[in-house]
Design a protein around this motif. Structure first.
Motif, mmCIF file in Angstrom:
data_model
loop_
_atom_site.group_PDB
_atom_site.id
_atom_site.type_symbol
_atom_site.label_atom_id
_atom_site.label_comp_id
_atom_site.label_asym_id
_atom_site.label_seq_id
_atom_site.Cartn_x
_atom_site.Cartn_y
_atom_site.Cartn_z
ATOM 1 N N PRO A 1 45.914 40.823 42.809
ATOM 2 C CA PRO A 1 44.310 40.660 42.811
ATOM 3 C C PRO A 1 44.117 40.582 41.537
ATOM 4 O O PRO A 1 44.633 41.218 40.361
ATOM 5 C CB PRO A 1 43.858 42.113 43.388
ATOM 6 N N ARG A 2 43.063 39.688 41.343
ATOM 7 C CA ARG A 2 42.198 39.453 40.120
ATOM 8 C C ARG A 2 41.317 40.680 39.718
ATOM 9 O O ARG A 2 40.500 41.156 41.069
ATOM 10 C CB ARG A 2 41.541 38.208 39.839
ATOM 11 N N LYS A 3 41.001 41.082 38.686
ATOM 12 C CA LYS A 3 39.885 41.979 38.357
ATOM 13 C C LYS A 3 38.609 41.336 38.723
ATOM 14 O O LYS A 3 37.773 41.906 39.385
ATOM 15 C CB LYS A 3 39.959 42.159 36.895
ATOM 16 N N SER A 4 38.239 40.010 38.620
ATOM 17 C CA SER A 4 37.145 39.433 39.083
ATOM 18 C C SER A 4 37.018 39.059 40.550
ATOM 19 O O SER A 4 36.082 38.316 40.995
ATOM 20 C CB SER A 4 36.995 38.012 38.358
ATOM 21 N N GLY A 5 38.062 39.349 41.309
ATOM 22 C CA GLY A 5 38.237 39.112 42.816
ATOM 23 C C GLY A 5 39.304 38.052 43.004
ATOM 24 O O GLY A 5 39.408 37.195 42.113
#
Length: 85
Positions: free
Chosen positions: A26-30
């Protein structure tokens, strides 16, 4: 375990050193980011699972569908060609 250049993980079946696979994180930004990974060490754990150390080989352009090894291999060839040109 999440060192900067790879992952440590426990899995249910053994994998040989050198085996490649794609992992989605997963990316921090979604959303997700996909990495092509290579097994650098594999050993049995005490609970009949396999402890792996894997190294990130490259980041793929978009999340890969699971089981899509041909596309991952094509992406690696594309990246190698661009580095060698």
């Amino acid at each position: 375990n999440f060192p900067p250049r790879g992952l440590g993980m426990l899995i249910d079946k053994p994998l040989s050193v050198g085996t490649q696979f794609v992992v989605d994180l997963p990316r921090k930004s979604g959303g997700l980011v996909s990495f092509l990974c290579a097994v650098v060490h594999s050993r049995p754990s005490s609970d009949n699972r396999t402890q792996l150390g894997v190294e990130f080989t490259c980041m793929l352009r978009q999340p890969a569908s699971h089981g899509d090894a041909r596309e991952a291999e094509a992406e690696v060839r594309r990246l190698r060609a661009s580095v060698l040109e």
